[in-house]
Scaffold this motif. Structure first.
Motif, PDB file in Angstrom:
ATOM      1  N   MET A  68       0.831  -1.212   0.000  1.00 45.08           N
ATOM      2  CA  MET A  68       0.000   0.000   0.000  1.00 45.08           C
ATOM      3  C   MET A  68       0.864   1.260   0.000  1.00 45.08           C
ATOM      4  O   MET A  68       0.554   2.237  -0.692  1.00 45.08           O
ATOM      5  N   LEU A  69       1.932   1.237   0.783  1.00 43.04           N
ATOM      6  CA  LEU A  69       2.833   2.385   0.806  1.00 43.04           C
ATOM      7  C   LEU A  69       3.488   2.586  -0.562  1.00 43.04           C
ATOM      8  O   LEU A  69       3.568   3.701  -1.074  1.00 43.04           O
ATOM      9  N   LYS A  70       3.927   1.480  -1.158  1.00 39.46           N
ATOM     10  CA  LYS A  70       4.558   1.539  -2.475  1.00 39.46           C
ATOM     11  C   LYS A  70       3.571   2.043  -3.529  1.00 39.46           C
ATOM     12  O   LYS A  70       3.943   2.781  -4.460  1.00 39.46           O
ATOM     13  N   ALA A  71       2.291   1.674  -3.370  1.00 37.55           N
ATOM     14  CA  ALA A  71       1.268   2.083  -4.338  1.00 37.55           C
ATOM     15  C   ALA A  71       0.877   3.540  -4.179  1.00 37.55           C
ATOM     16  O   ALA A  71       0.149   4.079  -5.020  1.00 37.55           O
ATOM     17  N   GLY A  72       1.329   4.192  -3.094  1.00 36.98           N
ATOM     18  CA  GLY A  72       1.045   5.608  -2.896  1.00 36.98           C
ATOM     19  C   GLY A  72      -0.192   5.903  -2.080  1.00 36.98           C
ATOM     20  O   GLY A  72      -0.638   7.058  -2.035  1.00 36.98           O
ATOM     21  N   LEU A  73      -0.763   4.880  -1.415  1.00 34.30           N
ATOM     22  CA  LEU A  73      -1.932   5.139  -0.581  1.00 34.30           C
ATOM     23  C   LEU A  73      -1.529   5.951   0.641  1.00 34.30           C
ATOM     24  O   LEU A  73      -0.387   5.890   1.104  1.00 34.30           O
ATOM     25  N   SER A  74      -2.472   6.690   1.183  1.00 35.33           N
ATOM     26  CA  SER A  74      -2.214   7.552   2.338  1.00 35.33           C
ATOM     27  C   SER A  74      -2.689   6.881   3.619  1.00 35.33           C
ATOM     28  O   SER A  74      -3.531   5.982   3.603  1.00 35.33           O
ATOM     29  N   ASN A  75      -2.159   7.382   4.738  1.00 39.15           N
ATOM     30  CA  ASN A  75      -2.607   6.952   6.071  1.00 39.15           C
ATOM     31  C   ASN A  75      -2.665   5.429   6.198  1.00 39.15           C
ATOM     32  O   ASN A  75      -3.632   4.865   6.720  1.00 39.15           O
ATOM     33  N   VAL A  76      -1.620   4.783   5.729  1.00 37.11           N
ATOM     34  CA  VAL A  76      -1.564   3.318   5.806  1.00 37.11           C
ATOM     35  C   VAL A  76      -1.333   2.911   7.259  1.00 37.11           C
ATOM     36  O   VAL A  76      -0.428   3.413   7.921  1.00 37.11           O
ATOM     37  N   GLU A  77      -2.175   2.010   7.743  1.00 44.43           N
ATOM     38  CA  GLU A  77      -2.094   1.553   9.129  1.00 44.43           C
ATOM     39  C   GLU A  77      -2.053   0.023   9.163  1.00 44.43           C
ATOM     40  O   GLU A  77      -2.845  -0.629   8.475  1.00 44.43           O
ATOM     41  N   LEU A  78      -1.166  -0.526   9.976  1.00 43.99           N
ATOM     42  CA  LEU A  78      -1.214  -1.939  10.326  1.00 43.99           C
ATOM     43  C   LEU A  78      -1.684  -1.995  11.782  1.00 43.99           C
ATOM     44  O   LEU A  78      -0.973  -1.537  12.675  1.00 43.99           O
ATOM     45  N   VAL A  79      -2.865  -2.516  11.992  1.00 45.14           N
ATOM     46  CA  VAL A  79      -3.487  -2.518  13.323  1.00 45.14           C
ATOM     47  C   VAL A  79      -3.434  -3.926  13.891  1.00 45.14           C
ATOM     48  O   VAL A  79      -3.802  -4.894  13.212  1.00 45.14           O
ATOM     49  N   GLU A  80      -2.967  -4.032  15.116  1.00 48.75           N
ATOM     50  CA  GLU A  80      -2.881  -5.337  15.778  1.00 48.75           C
ATOM     51  C   GLU A  80      -4.012  -5.451  16.794  1.00 48.75           C
ATOM     52  O   GLU A  80      -3.976  -4.828  17.854  1.00 48.75           O
ATOM     53  N   THR A  81      -5.007  -6.236  16.452  1.00 49.08           N
ATOM     54  CA  THR A  81      -6.134  -6.444  17.355  1.00 49.08           C
ATOM     55  C   THR A  81      -5.790  -7.546  18.346  1.00 49.08           C
ATOM     56  O   THR A  81      -4.985  -8.427  18.042  1.00 49.08           O
ATOM     57  N   PRO A  82      -6.374  -7.538  19.531  1.00 53.29           N
ATOM     58  CA  PRO A  82      -6.042  -8.581  20.508  1.00 53.29           C
ATOM     59  C   PRO A  82      -6.518  -9.963  20.059  1.00 53.29           C
ATOM     60  O   PRO A  82      -7.681 -10.133  19.688  1.00 53.29           O
ATOM     61  N   ALA A  83      -5.615 -10.911  20.064  1.00 53.16           N
ATOM     62  CA  ALA A  83      -5.954 -12.316  19.822  1.00 53.16           C
ATOM     63  C   ALA A  83      -5.718 -13.054  21.134  1.00 53.16           C
ATOM     64  O   ALA A  83      -4.769 -13.817  21.290  1.00 53.16           O
ATOM     65  N   ASP A  84      -6.597 -12.761  22.098  1.00 49.95           N
ATOM     66  CA  ASP A  84      -6.397 -13.245  23.458  1.00 49.95           C
ATOM     67  C   ASP A  84      -7.455 -14.236  23.914  1.00 49.95           C
ATOM     68  O   ASP A  84      -7.428 -14.718  25.043  1.00 49.95           O
ATOM     69  N   ILE A 265      -7.125   6.409  -0.537  1.00 52.16           N
ATOM     70  CA  ILE A 265      -6.923   7.473  -1.519  1.00 52.16           C
ATOM     71  C   ILE A 265      -7.669   8.676  -0.968  1.00 52.16           C
ATOM     72  O   ILE A 265      -8.894   8.626  -0.798  1.00 52.16           O
ATOM     73  N   SER A 266      -6.971   9.714  -0.645  1.00 48.48           N
ATOM     74  CA  SER A 266      -7.603  10.851   0.017  1.00 48.48           C
ATOM     75  C   SER A 266      -8.510  11.613  -0.932  1.00 48.48           C
ATOM     76  O   SER A 266      -8.160  11.876  -2.088  1.00 48.48           O
ATOM     77  N   GLY A 267      -9.693  11.971  -0.426  1.00 50.70           N
ATOM     78  CA  GLY A 267     -10.622  12.804  -1.172  1.00 50.70           C
ATOM     79  C   GLY A 267     -10.566  14.238  -0.689  1.00 50.70           C
ATOM     80  O   GLY A 267      -9.774  14.591   0.193  1.00 50.70           O
ATOM     81  N   THR A 268     -11.422  15.059  -1.233  1.00 49.87           N
ATOM     82  CA  THR A 268     -11.424  16.475  -0.865  1.00 49.87           C
ATOM     83  C   THR A 268     -12.317  16.767   0.336  1.00 49.87           C
ATOM     84  O   THR A 268     -12.256  17.861   0.894  1.00 49.87           O
ATOM     85  N   GLY A 269     -13.143  15.805   0.732  1.00 45.76           N
ATOM     86  CA  GLY A 269     -14.053  16.010   1.853  1.00 45.76           C
ATOM     87  C   GLY A 269     -13.855  14.970   2.938  1.00 45.76           C
ATOM     88  O   GLY A 269     -12.984  14.095   2.834  1.00 45.76           O
ATOM     89  N   THR A 299      -5.076   0.763  -6.260  1.00 50.41           N
ATOM     90  CA  THR A 299      -3.825   1.119  -6.924  1.00 50.41           C
ATOM     91  C   THR A 299      -4.108   1.739  -8.298  1.00 50.41           C
ATOM     92  O   THR A 299      -3.500   2.749  -8.685  1.00 50.41           O
ATOM     93  N   THR A 300      -5.035   1.148  -9.021  1.00 52.10           N
ATOM     94  CA  THR A 300      -5.404   1.670 -10.340  1.00 52.10           C
ATOM     95  C   THR A 300      -6.020   3.060 -10.230  1.00 52.10           C
ATOM     96  O   THR A 300      -5.667   3.977 -10.985  1.00 52.10           O
ATOM     97  N   LEU A 301      -6.938   3.219  -9.290  1.00 51.35           N
ATOM     98  CA  LEU A 301      -7.562   4.529  -9.111  1.00 51.35           C
ATOM     99  C   LEU A 301      -6.540   5.591  -8.710  1.00 51.35           C
ATOM    100  O   LEU A 301      -6.570   6.726  -9.215  1.00 51.35           O
ATOM    101  N   HIS A 302      -5.628   5.232  -7.814  1.00 53.59           N
ATOM    102  CA  HIS A 302      -4.608   6.199  -7.389  1.00 53.59           C
ATOM    103  C   HIS A 302      -3.767   6.644  -8.577  1.00 53.59           C
ATOM    104  O   HIS A 302      -3.452   7.843  -8.725  1.00 53.59           O
ATOM    105  N   ARG A 303      -3.428   5.719  -9.440  1.00 52.14           N
ATOM    106  CA  ARG A 303      -2.615   6.035 -10.611  1.00 52.14           C
ATOM    107  C   ARG A 303      -3.386   6.982 -11.539  1.00 52.14           C
ATOM    108  O   ARG A 303      -2.829   7.968 -12.051  1.00 52.14           O
ATOM    109  N   LEU A 304      -4.663   6.699 -11.768  1.00 48.89           N
ATOM    110  CA  LEU A 304      -5.470   7.533 -12.658  1.00 48.89           C
ATOM    111  C   LEU A 304      -5.661   8.940 -12.093  1.00 48.89           C
ATOM    112  O   LEU A 304      -5.649   9.931 -12.834  1.00 48.89           O
ATOM    113  N   ILE A 305      -5.824   9.016 -10.780  1.00 52.69           N
ATOM    114  CA  ILE A 305      -5.995  10.335 -10.145  1.00 52.69           C
ATOM    115  C   ILE A 305      -4.682  11.112 -10.164  1.00 52.69           C
ATOM    116  O   ILE A 305      -4.653  12.315 -10.457  1.00 52.69           O
ATOM    117  N   ALA A 306      -3.580  10.423  -9.876  1.00 49.28           N
ATOM    118  CA  ALA A 306      -2.279  11.089  -9.836  1.00 49.28           C
ATOM    119  C   ALA A 306      -1.886  11.669 -11.196  1.00 49.28           C
ATOM    120  O   ALA A 306      -1.274  12.739 -11.275  1.00 49.28           O
TER     121      ALA A 306
END
Length: 675
Positions: A68-84, A265-269, A299-306
């Protein structure tokens, strides 16, 4: 209706000077899609997730985060939920983390050829070991095998399984609680959804005592899965006499985390649209393809928008790659403000079957009726614009339970459709679900459809909202007509006054219900327009809503005419009146109101199975799930029963007993009906 037919034809031209039309978006996405990249992601996700351990899930998550980072997406998060094994999101209890280094099961019988004695070897075929299988001592254990047929399940307590392995004809995950009570060491699964895959193994991905996942309350039984060919061998050996096997499993349970990854992919709103694909599954089609399709769509949409081919959308477009249900439950509970701003979603699950096999036409599952929405009509419009060009059949189906489309339910409020193609040769949860069965063309198709659906909603303003309302209105006429027509043949063959009165009452209720639901779908576009324009757009929708109401009245008139004609044919002299449902449940139900406490379904995985009182898990069962969705804390239970039956059809389900059962265990609150 004609007015909106003309508008639908003219709208692309009217909007051409402002925003790209749906057809333009589909064309641009189709040209920019990169098949090689999507297939690479699919293969890489499969390569790690096919081992279905939590360390492997983390490998997949890290891979997707980097992609996702390589594809240019924004605010990429890896979230670790409890597996308890304890934490709950909604009412779903999170699993305990699980890992396995090795596992092996072999027959202890020298008369069997050496190569055939090994029934399971995790390193060679991961799904030969059931997920969350318990461990053995390092030296392994030896045990006798006892066959348990489906007919034996009701009397399982009478079978001596203490210290033995059960060779189960049924999926052992469905009867694990009974195996625990019977004292079994574990199970050797012979169940398969496709016996024709002679060397395929059904993946046992559920091993909780009282639900899907293994939790802290669960019992660490062994779990293996063998092929139909091996099943025949085992049964022939059992027919001769006792069979003993040696099992060696190096596995462990531990409090860990269950990761998911998201990016946008960040929008304007401030608003968002969302697409979901399931990680943490052993198959290529189910569901490495879903992960790959959603990621390539963004990834395709990000490329077209960019590059300026598509304008930056008004709303952000988010991808969520997570474990089915468990990941989305955590995401919803921990991002309430983000969810409040999410206007629509698409789930992509098992979407890339072969073009050349029967039964692989695209299926698009709709929202539940309580959440009838413009997205139902839109996804079908996208399909109708794109799929004929690639000569691919498709159809729609009603909402089905058991996936992340639960997000459409009112306590969440994110309308969610689901794109699916199956696999043709049934490989669902089977070791034969491999990358070689994935059709590159299908993966392209679902990616293009997903991206086009997402972008069109993300960029929709008032003109698009009105067009979507017209689309929903046109679909609404068809749905109302279907509601009426299903009764006409039955009326034509009704035998007496009572039958005619019942059919008239049912038909009029179904038509009125359909008008109400389709009117909601039209009105749902209001969330796409700014608050300052809501009143004006609502006024613009009034003629559509009035058209649906009038059409419903017309269909009800047709039903009455058909009833009168049949009455004359039968020689009935008196007028046939509508007969209401006389279900004795309704009187008690009219005095009860269900108040929900948490979003989502009720799997009962925190309640011992022998305390379920015969009621089903709400994780998968359609009737209690749909009924739950209709409970809004205001409707009395009689109305909930009526609406559930109108959506699903006749059922003898004990609604009153079920909701009283839930109330006794604290899942819901039962209050007196409002005066």
């Amino acid at each position: 209706m004609f007015r909106w037919f003309v508008f639908l034809l003219l709208w692309p031209a009217l909007a051409a000077d402002t925003e790209p039309s749906l057809q333009t978006v589909i064309e641009q996405v189709g040209r920019a899609y990169r098949s090689t990249e999507a297939m690479r992601v699919m293969g890489d996700v499969y390569a790690s997730d096919r081992y279905f351990t939590f360390p492997r899930f983390h490998e997949t998550a890290e891979y997707l985060k980097n992609w996702m980072l390589k594809a240019g997406l924004s605010n990429v998060e890896l979230v670790e939920t409890p597996a308890d094994g304890v934490s709950q999101f909604g009412y779903w209890t999170m699993p305990l983390a699980w890992d396995v280094r090795s596992a092996r099961l072999e027959i202890l019988d020298d008369s069997v050829p050496a190569a055939a004695r090994v029934l399971a070897d995790y390193e060679k075929v991961p799904s030969s070991l059931g997920m969350w299988s318990g461990p053995t001592a390092p030296e392994g254990i030896t045990a006798e095998v006892v066959e348990v047929k489906k007919s034996d399940v009701r009397n399982l307590a009478q079978i001596d399984l203490r210290g033995k392995l059960a060779l189960t004809e049924d999926n052992p995950a469905n009867i694990k609680w009974l195996l625990v009570k019977a004292g079994a060491l574990g199970a050797i699964n012979t169940f398969t959804e496709n016996p024709g895959l002679a060397d395929g193994r059904q993946w046992i991905n559920a091993w909780g005592d009282d639900g899907w996942a293994f939790t802290k309350r669960s019992t660490p039984l062994l779990s293996f899965s063998i092929t139909p060919r091996q099943t025949a061998l085992m049964r022939s050996l059992l027919a001769r006499g006792p069979v003993r096997v040696k099992a060696t499993v190096d596995s462990r349970y531990y409090p860990g985390s269950y990761p998911y990854v998201t990016g946008v992919i960040s929008g304007t709103g401030p608003e968002e649209v969302l697409t979901l694909g399931h990680t943490s599954e052993q198959g290529a089609e189910d569901n490495a393809t879903g992960v790959a399709a959603t990621l390539e769509a963004l990834t395709t949409l990000h490329r077209l928008i960019a590059e300026g081919t598509l304008p930056k959308p008004k709303r952000s477009i988010r991808v969520l790659s997570m474990g089915e249900m468990y990941g989305s439950m955590h995401y919803l509970q921990h991002n309430p403000e983000r969810i409040r701003r999410t206007v629509a979603a698409m789930c992509v699950d098992t979407p890339a079957a072969s073009y050349d096999l029967a039964g692989t036409e695209y299926t698009f599952y709709m929202n539940p009726h309580v959440a009838k929405d413009f997205t139902d009509g839109l996804i079908l419009k996208v399909a109708s614009e794109y799929l004929p060009k690639v000569n691919r059949p498709w159809h729609e189906k009603e909402f089905t339970t058991g996936s992340d489309t639960y997000m459409a339910e009112p306590m969440v409020g994110v309308p969610t459709v689901w794109g699916y193609s199956g696999s043709g040769v049934e490989t669902h949860h089977n070791s034969e679900d491999t990358p070689g069965r994935v059709d590159e063309r299908s993966l392209r198709d679902i990616s293009v459809i997903d991206a086009s659906f997402l972008y069109f909603i993300a960029n929709a303003g008032e003109p698009e909202a009105l067009w979507l309302a017209g689309l929903s209105e046109s679909r609404g006429y068809d749905q109302i007509l279907k509601s009426a027509s299903q009764f006409l043949d039955r009326i034509a063959y009704a035998a007496d006054t009572e039958a005619l009165g019942t059919l008239r009452g049912q038909a009029e209720a179904k038509i009125a219900y359909s008008v109400d639901r389709e009117s909601q779908a039209v009105s749902s576009v209001l969330r796409l327009v700014p608050e300052s324009r809501t009143a004006a757009v609502r006024t613009a929708l009034d003629p559509m809503l009035e058209g649906l109401r009038r059409f419903g009245d017309l269909q009800s008139g047709g039903i009455r005419s058909a009833v009168d004609a049949r009455a004359r044919a039968l020689g009935i002299k008196t007028a046939v009146k509508s007969t209401e449902d006389r279900d004795p449940q309704l009187a008690a139900a009219s005095k009860l109101v269900v108040k929900r406490k948490r979003f989502g379904t009720l799997p009962l995985d925190d309640l011992a199975h022998d305390r379920w009182e015969g009621y089903p898990s709400g994780a998968w069962a359609a009737v209690p799930t749909i009924a739950l969705y209709w409970c809004d804390g205001r409707r009395n239970l009689a109305d909930v029963i009526r609406l559930t039956r109108l959506e699903l059809g006749p059922t003898e389900f004990d609604f009153v007993g079920y909701f009283r059962f839930l109330a006794r265990h604290g899942y819901i609150e039962m209050i007196g009906a409002a005066p």
